[in-house]
Design an enzyme around this catalytic site. Structure first.
Site, PDB file in Angstrom:
ATOM      1  CG  HIS A  18      76.675  77.411 132.189  1.00  0.00           C
ATOM      2  ND1 HIS A  18      77.738  76.604 131.890  1.00  0.00           N
ATOM      3  CD2 HIS A  18      75.646  76.995 131.403  1.00  0.00           C
ATOM      4  CE1 HIS A  18      77.376  75.715 130.973  1.00  0.00           C
ATOM      5  NE2 HIS A  18      76.111  75.938 130.647  1.00  0.00           N
ATOM      6  CE  LYS A  42      76.601  66.171 123.249  1.00  0.00           C
ATOM      7  NZ  LYS A  42      77.312  67.344 122.733  1.00  0.00           N
ATOM      8  NE  ARG A  91      74.642  79.077 124.037  1.00  0.00           N
ATOM      9  CZ  ARG A  91      74.952  77.812 124.158  1.00  0.00           C
ATOM     10  NH1 ARG A  91      76.203  77.469 124.365  1.00  0.00           N
ATOM     11  NH2 ARG A  91      74.038  76.878 124.042  1.00  0.00           N
ATOM     12  CB  SER A 129      79.953  72.877 128.100  1.00  0.00           C
ATOM     13  OG  SER A 129      79.299  73.650 129.071  1.00  0.00           O
TER      14      SER A 129
HETATM   15  P1  ADP Z   1      71.873  71.699 128.078  1.00  0.00           P
HETATM   16  O1  ADP Z   1      72.518  70.393 127.744  1.00  0.00           O
HETATM   17  O2  ADP Z   1      70.620  71.557 128.870  1.00  0.00           O
HETATM   18  O3  ADP Z   1      71.737  72.655 126.932  1.00  0.00           O
HETATM   19  P2  ADP Z   1      74.064  73.349 128.989  1.00  0.00           P
HETATM   20  O4  ADP Z   1      74.898  73.142 130.212  1.00  0.00           O
HETATM   21  O5  ADP Z   1      74.741  73.264 127.681  1.00  0.00           O
HETATM   22  O6  ADP Z   1      72.880  72.314 129.130  1.00  0.00           O
HETATM   23  O7  ADP Z   1      73.305  74.743 129.104  1.00  0.00           O
HETATM   24  C1  ADP Z   1      72.491  75.046 130.178  1.00  0.00           C
HETATM   25  C2  ADP Z   1      71.847  76.388 129.943  1.00  0.00           C
HETATM   26  O8  ADP Z   1      72.835  77.402 129.902  1.00  0.00           O
HETATM   27  C3  ADP Z   1      71.105  76.494 128.622  1.00  0.00           C
HETATM   28  O9  ADP Z   1      70.002  77.326 128.795  1.00  0.00           O
HETATM   29  C4  ADP Z   1      72.103  77.146 127.718  1.00  0.00           C
HETATM   30  O10 ADP Z   1      71.449  77.867 126.676  1.00  0.00           O
HETATM   31  C5  ADP Z   1      72.753  78.096 128.689  1.00  0.00           C
HETATM   32  N1  ADP Z   1      74.105  78.453 128.260  1.00  0.00           N
HETATM   33  C6  ADP Z   1      75.123  77.655 127.928  1.00  0.00           C
HETATM   34  N2  ADP Z   1      76.222  78.371 127.590  1.00  0.00           N
HETATM   35  C7  ADP Z   1      75.859  79.662 127.724  1.00  0.00           C
HETATM   36  C8  ADP Z   1      76.513  80.903 127.487  1.00  0.00           C
HETATM   37  N3  ADP Z   1      77.767  80.964 127.043  1.00  0.00           N
HETATM   38  N4  ADP Z   1      75.817  82.024 127.718  1.00  0.00           N
HETATM   39  C9  ADP Z   1      74.552  81.969 128.141  1.00  0.00           C
HETATM   40  N5  ADP Z   1      73.858  80.861 128.356  1.00  0.00           N
HETATM   41  C10 ADP Z   1      74.500  79.712 128.155  1.00  0.00           C
END
Ligand code: ADP
Length: 160
Positions: A18, A42, A91, A129
């Site tokens: 992130h 969730k 990703r 995450s």
């Molecule tokens: P959501 O539940 O909205 O997907 P996340 O917190 O999982 O929320 O992800 C928020 C954003 O960050 C999304 O655009 C996701 O693709 C991106 N993201 C999550 N992990 C990574 C990573 N390791 N590298 C790049 N982008 C990421």
């Protein structure tokens, strides 16, 4: 005119992936708001206040970035803040279908708001995450994958 991007997500918890995306966004946009979704499908591991706090601690020193919790429709929030774009991280190909569906739906809801996709550094392209929580729950090391405040918070929860 100053251009503001919104980086929305659950951030349960924030990872170095992130942070990579937030930093890349700052190369293109003048300002970034990391928008933390209050309503999650969730049940989150970290409550909203803790998710916001961990992001603030992890992004300390980074200028032109704010962290806020948000509720409701993302496009409404972006409009209210005066943002020009939503930034999402991609990703792998597996992210693509869901992200495209969401981007097109958001465009339908409000055609003024663009969605921009950014690729993280390869070292974070396998990181999520969910995976971090799973590793930490079994006592595995998440060093180098999450910022220090997150590592500490996970240690407190899972006692490793
Ligand atoms: P959501 O539940 O909205 O997907 P996340 O917190 O999982 O929320 O992800 C928020 C954003 O960050 C999304 O655009 C996701 O693709 C991106 N993201 C999550 N992990 C990574 C990573 N390791 N590298 C790049 N982008 C990421």
């Amino acid at each position: 005119m100053s251009k503001l991007a919104i980086c929305p997500g659950s951030f349960d918890p924030i990872t170095n992936g992130h942070i990579d995306i937030v930093k890349r966004s700052l190369r293109i946009f003048d300002e970034v708001i990391v928008a933390v979704a209050v309503n999650l499908k969730k049940k989150p591991l970290f409550p909203i206040e803790k998710r916001v706090q961990l992001i603030e601690e992890s992004l300390k020193g980074l200028e032109k970035v704010r962290v806020e919790a948000f509720n409701g429709l993302l496009v409404d929030y972006v409009k209210k803040k005066g943002g020009v774009a939503i930034v999402r991280g991609l990703r792998a190909v597996s992210d693509f279908e869901y992200e495209m569906q969401m981007a097109l739906m958001n465009r339908r809801l409000d055609s003024d708001v663009e969605t921009v996709f950014m690729m993280p550094s390869e070292e974070y392209s396998f990181l999520s995450s969910t995976m971090i929580k799973e590793i930490a729950s079994f006592g595995g090391s998440v060093k180098g994958l999450v910022p220090e405040p997150v590592e500490k918070a996970l240690k407190e929860i899972f006692n490793f």
